[in-house]
Design a protein around this motif. Structure first.
Motif, PDB file in Angstrom:
ATOM      1  N   GLY A 199      37.515  50.139  41.479  1.00  0.00           N
ATOM      2  CA  GLY A 199      38.010  50.344  42.835  1.00  0.00           C
ATOM      3  C   GLY A 199      37.280  49.507  43.866  1.00  0.00           C
ATOM      4  O   GLY A 199      37.859  49.132  44.899  1.00  0.00           O
ATOM      5  N   LEU A 200      36.002  49.211  43.608  1.00  0.00           N
ATOM      6  CA  LEU A 200      35.260  48.351  44.529  1.00  0.00           C
ATOM      7  C   LEU A 200      35.850  46.949  44.573  1.00  0.00           C
ATOM      8  O   LEU A 200      35.858  46.293  45.631  1.00  0.00           O
ATOM      9  N   LEU A 201      36.351  46.474  43.434  1.00  0.00           N
ATOM     10  CA  LEU A 201      36.952  45.145  43.404  1.00  0.00           C
ATOM     11  C   LEU A 201      38.256  45.107  44.185  1.00  0.00           C
ATOM     12  O   LEU A 201      38.592  44.083  44.799  1.00  0.00           O
ATOM     13  N   ASP A 202      38.997  46.214  44.160  1.00  0.00           N
ATOM     14  CA  ASP A 202      40.312  46.251  44.799  1.00  0.00           C
ATOM     15  C   ASP A 202      40.247  46.742  46.235  1.00  0.00           C
ATOM     16  O   ASP A 202      41.285  46.869  46.883  1.00  0.00           O
ATOM     17  N   GLU A 203      39.052  47.040  46.710  1.00  0.00           N
ATOM     18  CA  GLU A 203      38.921  47.638  48.037  1.00  0.00           C
ATOM     19  C   GLU A 203      39.355  46.665  49.113  1.00  0.00           C
ATOM     20  O   GLU A 203      38.999  45.493  49.108  1.00  0.00           O
TER      21      GLU A 203
END
Length: 605
Positions: A586-590
């Motif tokens: 999720g950090l990558l897609d934030e």
């Protein structure tokens, strides 16, 4: 999710509160000549949050000895003329973080993500997280480098420019420590608990109150006391009551329906206007929409797999405008006989008495005497050694023998060594058992329920936080004072609670000694989503996932769990690791969040 934020720029701090949460009553801001206080949650009582915020500001803004913390579920920032105070209540329901470097704090927020950088992750935190479900709330580390957690019960003092002046732990007013003492006020143990529990419920009553009702002794007791107080108009209780329950039409959990119906009927006899909201849950399974529930949390959420069920119930309460939601969480360890009393007897050399009580427990339950002694005497004394031995005995599968502290096989040995997994496991075992496990049980029970990431993330939409009367400091202190002979009655779990509620609990519920475990949604979820979980792990892109985990071994654990191998402890370790994988992805897609409606509050030095 940022309910409040403080920036230290120039000569005066800048405090901002989220206006949407202010309108929902989740954030309260008050000012006086002494300064400004922003309180997330409630201090003193839910129905008068304004008075509680003023009292907190008045107590801590005055010079002199530091007062005890009020009872409540809150995180607060007090901006005074010459200092800034950061405060969390002892139960640590509401998160609070500070970004600091070199003895200076540059920003404060209720969101770790709001202060941290996804490019600078604290690897020691992930070792701490992976030791068990209670690792997060009682450690300073956050997932982000340079962002530390304000601990439960901690008061941090800063200058108006953010310079660290001091930090100390404060006790809640009325809390007690030390060994149990005999009852001296003339009331029976049940009467003492009833009085404390009524006050705990009364503090949590708002305009429209929802109560989880499952048909068990714990949730039914809370709902009955809520109905009684609302009907009598006591403790500020003049609002509406919603009875919130999930209903299963088939499978093992359908056996809970008669108890649920009887609980609802008993509550409505006290409060005829109570509205039952029975949510059909047959189509809900654990791990439904797992990327959303696990990926959007502020921190990795080990119990994100169970979020689909609770989010459906809480959404129903939100539609009715509930401003507080009470649960029966915490009753099992708090009001039942403390099993680690056996450890105290062994520690003090009273082996004959320990053996006698262990036999009585074995006769009343499904465990043997050896199992009880191993679990409540030997393991607390040598937790890490016991787990290592158990792991060796049950080796051969990924999940076999995996307990709360030992390194899971899918966590790479090099990562664990480099970032302190062994020290994290030792710290977690000390917290869970401590030098006096019978006292540590209460702390562990509290932190198992706090904070609740799902409740916190959904609060702006739902308009409420979860609250747990059984974990109220007064209730815990009451049970700590009671001697063992008052709480331990073989064959009668939670004897003091049954005595306390004898005049209100329906006979069927008062007499039941066990509940149907909530296993079916988990089994169905693994069957339905196991392949997706494996694919999710194999397709993970975040570089830390490959650095941290042996993906093939983690996928094998998922396959074993699908086949029913392992136990609840090993499944929890796997669930937490899966949630961490999704969270990192999720950090990558934030995406950069759009700024919310905020109201700045300027305070001069």
């Amino acid at each position: 999710m940022e309910a409040l934020r403080v920036e230290f720029t120039g000569d005066a701090p800048r405090l901002r509160t989220d206006q949407a949460m202010v309108r929902r009553g989740l954030v309260t801001t008050v000012s006086s000549p002494a300064g400004t206080a922003a309180v997330v949650g409630w201090a003193g009582s839910v129905h008068d949050r304004l008075a509680g915020a003023r009292a907190l500001l008045g107590a801590f803004a005055r010079p002199g000895p530091e007062p005890a913390l009020p009872i409540g579920d809150f995180a607060a920032v007090l901006v005074c003329r010459d200092r800034v105070l950061l405060i969390r209540d002892e139960q640590a329901r509401i998160p609070l973080f500070a970004r600091q470097s070199g003895g200076r704090v540059s920003a404060v927020s209720t969101s770790a993500r709001g202060l941290g950088s996804a490019a600078e992750l604290e690897r020691r935190y992930f070792c701490r997280y992976l030791t068990g479900n209670m690792a997060q709330p009682h450690t300073e580390l956050s997932p982000f480098t340079g962002v530390r957690r304000i601990l439960g019960g901690e008061v941090v003092e800063l200058s108006v420019t953010g310079r660290m002046r001091g930090r100390r732990l404060s006790r809640t007013a009325g809390s007690t420590v030390g060994p149990p003492v005999a009852v001296t006020d003339g009331c029976t143990p049940g009467q003492q608990l009833r009085r404390a529990l009524e006050r705990a419920v009364g503090r949590r009553l708002g305009r429209t109150v929802a109560c989880h009702v499952s048909g068990g002794t714990d949730s039914t007791s809370v709902a009955l006391l809520t109905a009684r107080l609302l009907a009598a108009g006591q403790e500020g209780g003049t609002g509406d009551l919603v009875l919130l329950a999930g209903r299963f039409g088939g499978g093992e959990l359908a056996g809970e329906r008669p108890y649920l119906d009887e609980a609802v009927e008993a509550v409505r006899a006290l409060a005829p206007g109570a509205r039952p909201v029975i949510v059909d849950a047959d189509d809900v399974a654990d791990f439904d929409d797992f990327p959303h529930h696990a990926g959007d949390a502020d921190e990795p959420h080990a119990h994100a797999f169970r979020a689909p069920f609770w989010s459906r119930l809480h959404a129903a309460a939100a539609e009715l405008g509930c401003d507080t939601l009470l649960t029966g969480c915490g009753a099992d360890p708090i009001v039942d006989a403390n099993p680690f009393h056996l450890h105290r007897l062994a520690r003090s050399g009273r082996l004959r008495e320990m053996t006698s009580q262990a036999r009585a427990r074995a006769a009343a339950g499904e465990q043997g005497v050896r199992d009880i002694v191993r679990t409540h005497v030997v393991q607390p004394a040598l937790p890490l050694t016991c787990e290592r031995i158990n792991r060796l005995v049950h080796r051969g599968t990924v999940l076999g023998g995996l307990g709360h502290f030992t390194r899971p096989p899918w966590l790479r040995r090099g990562f664990a060594r480099a970032h302190g997994y062994r020290a994290a496991g030792a710290a977690e075992s000390r917290f869970l058992f401590g030098r006096e496990p019978e006292q540590s049980l209460y702390e562990a029970a509290n932190y198992l329920a706090a904070p609740d990431p799902l409740s916190w993330r959904c609060a702006p939409r739902n308009g409420f936080f979860l609250s747990h009367p059984f974990l109220d400091p007064e209730v815990v202190a009451t049970m700590r004072r009671l001697p063992t002979e008052a709480t331990f009655r073989p064959g009668c779990p939670k004897a003091v609670l049954r005595e306390a509620m004898a005049d209100m609990l329906p006979p069927r519920i008062r007499g039941r000694t066990d509940k149907i475990p909530f296993n079916e949604p988990y089994v169905h979820g693994l069957r339905a989503h196991g392949d997706d979980l494996v694919d999710l792990c194999r397709s993970a892109r975040h570089p830390l996932i490959a650095e941290m985990f042996d993906i093939d071994t983690l996928c094998q654990a998922v396959r074993e769990a699908q086949l029913g191998m392992g136990d609840s402890a090993s499944w929890d370790r796997m669930n937490g690791s899966l949630a961490l994988v999704v969270w990192l992805e999720g950090l990558l897609d934030e995406r950069a969040a759009a700024p919310g409606a905020t109201v700045p509050v300027m305070v001069g030095s």
